[in-house]
Structure formats: C-alpha cells, structure tokens
Write a protein that holds these residues in place. Sequence first.
Motif, short mmCIF file in Angstrom:
data_model
loop_
_atom_site.label_atom_id
_atom_site.label_comp_id
_atom_site.label_asym_id
_atom_site.label_seq_id
_atom_site.Cartn_x
_atom_site.Cartn_y
_atom_site.Cartn_z
N GLU A 167 15.85 34.75 18.32
CA GLU A 167 15.34 36.07 17.82
C GLU A 167 16.48 37.20 17.76
N MET A 168 16.96 37.39 16.83
CA MET A 168 18.10 38.33 16.68
C MET A 168 17.15 40.03 16.67
N GLY A 169 15.85 39.89 16.43
CA GLY A 169 15.19 41.20 16.86
C GLY A 169 14.11 40.97 17.81
N THR A 210 15.93 43.43 -3.47
CA THR A 210 15.56 44.77 -4.26
C THR A 210 15.37 46.03 -3.59
N THR A 211 16.56 46.66 -3.50
CA THR A 211 16.56 48.03 -2.73
C THR A 211 15.87 49.21 -3.64
N VAL A 212 15.28 49.91 -2.97
CA VAL A 212 14.53 51.06 -3.71
C VAL A 212 15.54 51.93 -3.40
N ASP A 266 23.91 44.04 14.73
CA ASP A 266 23.83 45.47 15.26
C ASP A 266 22.80 46.28 14.43
N TRP A 267 21.65 46.27 14.75
CA TRP A 267 20.78 47.01 14.03
C TRP A 267 20.84 48.46 13.84
N MET A 268 21.74 49.03 14.74
CA MET A 268 22.00 50.50 14.70
C MET A 268 22.87 50.77 13.29
N PRO A 300 21.86 49.59 7.65
CA PRO A 300 21.51 50.87 6.89
C PRO A 300 19.87 50.73 6.73
N LEU A 301 19.32 49.46 6.48
CA LEU A 301 17.88 49.20 6.51
C LEU A 301 16.94 49.32 7.58
N ALA A 302 17.86 49.52 8.97
CA ALA A 302 17.11 49.74 10.11
C ALA A 302 17.59 50.97 10.98
N ARG A 303 18.78 51.16 10.99
CA ARG A 303 19.34 52.23 12.02
C ARG A 303 18.68 52.30 13.03
N ASN A 304 17.86 51.33 13.61
CA ASN A 304 17.06 51.66 14.85
C ASN A 304 16.71 50.12 15.47
N THR A 305 16.27 50.29 16.80
CA THR A 305 15.89 49.05 17.51
C THR A 305 14.30 48.99 17.58
N ALA A 320 3.86 53.72 6.41
CA ALA A 320 3.31 52.85 7.40
C ALA A 320 4.57 52.36 7.98
N THR A 321 4.64 52.70 9.42
CA THR A 321 5.89 52.21 10.11
C THR A 321 5.35 51.88 11.69
N THR A 322 5.90 51.08 12.26
CA THR A 322 5.71 51.01 13.66
C THR A 322 5.94 52.49 14.57
N GLY A 355 2.27 47.96 16.78
CA GLY A 355 2.58 49.23 16.00
C GLY A 355 2.66 49.07 14.65
N ALA A 356 3.45 48.19 14.16
CA ALA A 356 3.65 48.13 12.76
C ALA A 356 2.61 47.52 12.06
N ILE A 357 1.75 46.60 12.66
CA ILE A 357 0.41 46.07 12.28
C ILE A 357 -0.65 47.21 12.01
C1 FAD Z 1 16.74 43.84 18.96
C2 FAD Z 1 15.16 44.26 18.76
C3 FAD Z 1 14.08 43.57 19.78
C4 FAD Z 1 12.91 44.14 19.64
N1 FAD Z 1 12.09 43.43 20.52
C5 FAD Z 1 10.65 43.63 20.48
C6 FAD Z 1 10.04 42.78 21.13
O1 FAD Z 1 9.99 42.08 22.02
N2 FAD Z 1 8.44 42.88 20.97
C7 FAD Z 1 7.78 43.63 19.77
O2 FAD Z 1 6.83 43.92 19.90
N3 FAD Z 1 8.83 44.60 19.26
C8 FAD Z 1 10.36 44.34 19.37
N4 FAD Z 1 11.03 45.20 18.68
C9 FAD Z 1 10.51 46.08 17.55
C10 FAD Z 1 10.06 45.30 16.29
O3 FAD Z 1 11.09 44.41 15.71
C11 FAD Z 1 9.72 46.44 15.49
O4 FAD Z 1 8.72 47.35 16.01
C12 FAD Z 1 8.82 45.95 14.25
O5 FAD Z 1 9.38 44.81 13.69
C13 FAD Z 1 9.04 46.93 12.80
O6 FAD Z 1 8.19 46.67 12.02
P1 FAD Z 1 7.98 47.71 10.78
O7 FAD Z 1 7.56 46.84 9.66
O8 FAD Z 1 7.65 48.94 10.94
O9 FAD Z 1 9.79 48.02 10.34
P2 FAD Z 1 10.99 46.96 9.81
O10 FAD Z 1 10.84 45.84 10.03
O11 FAD Z 1 12.13 47.74 9.92
O12 FAD Z 1 10.57 47.04 8.12
C14 FAD Z 1 11.01 47.64 7.21
C15 FAD Z 1 11.58 46.72 6.20
O13 FAD Z 1 11.95 47.79 5.00
C16 FAD Z 1 13.02 47.15 4.37
N5 FAD Z 1 13.79 48.34 3.66
C17 FAD Z 1 14.44 49.24 4.48
N6 FAD Z 1 14.92 50.04 3.32
C18 FAD Z 1 14.64 49.75 2.26
C19 FAD Z 1 14.78 50.00 0.67
N7 FAD Z 1 15.54 51.10 0.46
N8 FAD Z 1 14.51 49.15 -0.19
C20 FAD Z 1 13.65 48.20 0.12
N9 FAD Z 1 13.14 47.59 1.48
C21 FAD Z 1 13.79 48.40 2.45
C22 FAD Z 1 13.88 46.52 5.51
O14 FAD Z 1 14.89 45.65 5.25
C23 FAD Z 1 12.75 46.15 6.25
O15 FAD Z 1 12.29 44.48 5.99
C24 FAD Z 1 12.51 44.89 18.69
C25 FAD Z 1 13.30 45.26 17.70
C26 FAD Z 1 14.67 45.20 18.00
C27 FAD Z 1 15.59 45.46 16.75
#
Ligand code: FAD
Length: 439
Positions: free
Chosen positions: A53-55, A224-226, A370-372, A375-380, A406-408, A420-422
């Motif tokens: 799991e990279m994330g 497909t980038t918005v 490197d999630w930081m 550009p599509l995350a800039r966050n862990t 809607a975001t975590t 939180g995302a869900i």
């Molecule tokens: C290294 C790491 C370890 C983690 N460990 C845990 C863990 O163990 N347990 C846990 O619960 N959580 C963990 N997390 C946190 C968890 O991964 C996130 O909270 C969750 O996946 C966020 O979901 P989201 O849908 O809110 O955001 P995201 O998953 O970031 O979804 C946003 C989506 O939008 C897309 N996007 C961005 N910009 C654009 C654009 N301009 N056009 C179209 N699409 C775009 C992105 O590609 C992405 O697919 C971890 C995260 C990281 C990075």
Amino acid sequence: MQSVDVVVIGAGFAGLVASRELGRAGFEVVTLEARDRIGGRTWTDHRLGHDLEMGANWIHWVQPHVWAEATRYGREIVRSPAAEEAYWHGADGTPRKGDLAEFMALIDEGQQLVIDDVREAMPRGTEPTTGRIQELDALSIQDRFDALDLDPEARAANESVWVGHVNAPLDQVGLSSALRWVSATGGHWQLMHEASATFRVVDGMRGFTDRIAADVPGEIRLNTTVVSVTQEDAGSDAHAVVETGDGTRIRARRVVSTLPVNAVTGIRFDPPLPDAWQRQSAETVASQGTKVWIRAEGHLPRFFAYASQHHPLSVLKAEFYCSDERGDYTILVGFGPEHGRIDVDDLAGVQAAVDAFRPSIEVTEATAHDWMTDPLARNTWMTHRPGQLTRDLEELQQPAGVVHFATTDNANLWGGFIDGAIESGLREARRVAEALERS
Ligand SMILES: Cc1cc2nc3c(=O)[nH]c(=O)nc-3n(C[C@H](O)[C@H](O)[C@H](O)COP(=O)(O)OP(=O)(O)OC[C@H]3O[C@@H](n4cnc5c(N)ncnc54)[C@H](O)[C@@H]3O)c2cc1C
C-alpha cells in the motif's frame, strides 16, 4: 456539450461513494479522474516482490463508515505482525531496546496526559468543533508536551509516538488532531493507537475500491483532469460547466469536488472558492511526511521502532516476511515527518536512517510515492495546523452555489482517514440528491 445531473471530480473513496449513491438514486453521474487508476490516496502497487500500500493501509471497526463499506463488500481484515521487540530513543538520543509491554508501560502516563481533557475538549467525535476545543485549538501537540512535566525518558518516547501518528513535526500540528482521534475512540488512547495502525484489508485497497467502482452505475472516466469549473445562471437553471484538460466541456446541475485542500488550486473555480478553501490551501494543512517501504536481508524478528521527530524516519516496523531467488527478506514500513528528509533512491541515506533505530539491518531496496509533490494530492493523511479546525471546518463543508465539497479533509469524525472520505461522500451525495429533487 454533454449534459448530466452530476459531475464528481475524483475517484478516491469520497468520489466513488458519492458517485455510487447518486447513480443508484437514479441521477446521471459522470466521474472524472485525473489518474490512470481509481483509489486516490489509496494505491496497492506491486513493489519489492509484494503488493504494497503506497497510501492508506489500516482500517478498524471503530471507524463506522469504512467498516460499513467493508461489510457491504465482504472485505476481511488481517492483523499486521504483533511486535516481539521494541526499540526507541531515550532522552539522550541513544537507542533503547525492550518488548512491547515495556514500551507501552513507558508511554502510558504521557499518552493519557496529552489527551486527558478530551471529554471536555471534544465531547463528541462527530462534532469536533464543539466543546473546549474552541479555546484549545491554538495549541500545537508540541505546546501540550512542553506544558507537561514528563520524565525525560517518557517524554522522548511519547513524542516519537505522536510524530508517527501525525506525519509532521509536532510544533506544526494542532492538538486538535490528537483530541479528534481519541474522541473518535471514546477517549481511549490505546484504542486509537490500535485503530490507526493495526488491521489491513485482505486483497488490499485495490480490491476494496474495485468493488465500490463496480457498483457505480455511471461512467468513471480515467486520465481526465478537470481544469475549470464555471458556474452559470442562478435559480432553477443554475448549473456549472466543467472543463477537462483536452477541452471537453460537460454541463452539470451539480458538481462534487473531492480534491484535498492542498490540491484544490489545481482547478480554476469561477466564482472563486469560498474564503476557507482559499485560506487553508494557501497555508496548507500540517501533514507533510512520507511513507517508505524497505527491503531488508533475512527474516528479522517482528519489531517496531521509534526515533525522534528530528530523524528522517520516526517509525519503522516489520510488515511482511518474503523469500525469492535472492533469499529470505523482510519488508519494513517506515514513516517520516518531512518528505524531503529522505530520498529512496539514495540507499546509503535510507540505510543511515534505518541504522538509527536498530543495529544489524541490511537495507537492499527502498520505494515510496511522494504524495506531497504529487500535484493531485499534495497531502498524506490530513492533520490540521493549530487553529485551522475550529476556524474553517464548518465553512469547508458548505456547498458554494451548485458546487459541493466531499473530502476526508472536511469530514467530522475521522477527518484525514478513509472513514472520513466515505463520511463526506455520503454527506454530499445526500445533499445533492435533496437539492436535485427540489428543483
Ligand atoms: C501514505 C499514506 C498513508 C495513509 N494511511 C492511512 C491509513 O492507514 N488509514 C486510513 O484510513 N487513511 C490513511 N491515509 C489517508 C487516506 O488515504 C485518505 O484519507 C483517503 O484515501 C482520502 O480519500 P479522498 O477521496 O478524500 O481523497 P483522495 O483519495 O485524494 O481522492 C481525490 C481524487 O481526486 C483526484 N483529482 C485530483 N485533482 C483532480 C483533477 N484536477 N481532476 C480530476 N481528478 C482529480 C485524485 O487523483 C484523487 O483520485 C493515508 C494516506 C497516505 C498518503
């Protein structure tokens, strides 16, 4: 121009759940995802000879939204290896060795003192801005440690545990993050500890998100980038035009953005984003660390290790035991508080970071995403800077015209986690459905 009821931007957990709910309620939904895969910050990739799991990695049954999804899709969990050996740094910065029970005894008082006022500060995890947190939110976790009269050995160990949890130097993370997580686990820090890093999903996050995606009635368009979201008209014909990188324009009655706070500026919004979004994305949230997977020679004892927040890696654990034509090896997972402090292509640097924890580990490969700098995350996993939670959370949850968020990052209970995302995807799907049914 294609015209739909809803465009959902992003196919991470928040986006997939919002799309599923709205599609199954009978609305025409298209999901636009910039990457060539779904899952967002969850990403199961085959590296070092294993699915890694990279994330995100761990979930728990005290996380109600993710647990409901796991039940729905028949996802099983498995425990990460329980440690036989523990290593940590003493007050003088030199390594200590013991077992799990000794380490837990060392940190017990300090862990409790950090969150001792959680019931007054945040009586309900589902309402994280209600309670004494309003007075306390200016404090960082470091401020809290500085105010405690902990024995230096215990303080060093306790600080290491928290830097591992929050993925950033402790003076940059709000005390709110510590209080939120413990509030979500009924005030019990031990349960929070277990919830955040113990049970992973069998078949990985990919197996999980694939099943949700298969349940989404509408199209999920990858690659497909918005680039812009422009709101037009008002009243009963209010809608937005969503433009993608190749110039395609889609008209939508509602839009759900699932972008993390730090990455939201990748889209041009007209009218501009509400103040809280602009403010917080300019400041950035606190999390800024890294997660690194390491291949080490031989089958090492099951161990975990903590170093201080000043080291490139502050946590290291044995996670998988493998063999291939080169022999037995152990896959370690490490976390560091600042992504720039370690470079996985510099194996000598990784070896030095590992040497700080425990002697006699031979590093042969390392990998990370490197999630930081992505550009599509800039966050862990999101943690707030001091003050951000109470100042901005409520505003971050509000729709702006026909655009919903809607975001975590704007969840109530387990903000920063998959749960939180869900939660946020369910919340905004409900609001969008109510709005569309009214109009
Ligand atoms: C290294 C790491 C370890 C983690 N460990 C845990 C863990 O163990 N347990 C846990 O619960 N959580 C963990 N997390 C946190 C968890 O991964 C996130 O909270 C969750 O996946 C966020 O979901 P989201 O849908 O809110 O955001 P995201 O998953 O970031 O979804 C946003 C989506 O939008 C897309 N996007 C961005 N910009 C654009 C654009 N301009 N056009 C179209 N699409 C775009 C992105 O590609 C992405 O697919 C971890 C995260 C990281 C990075």
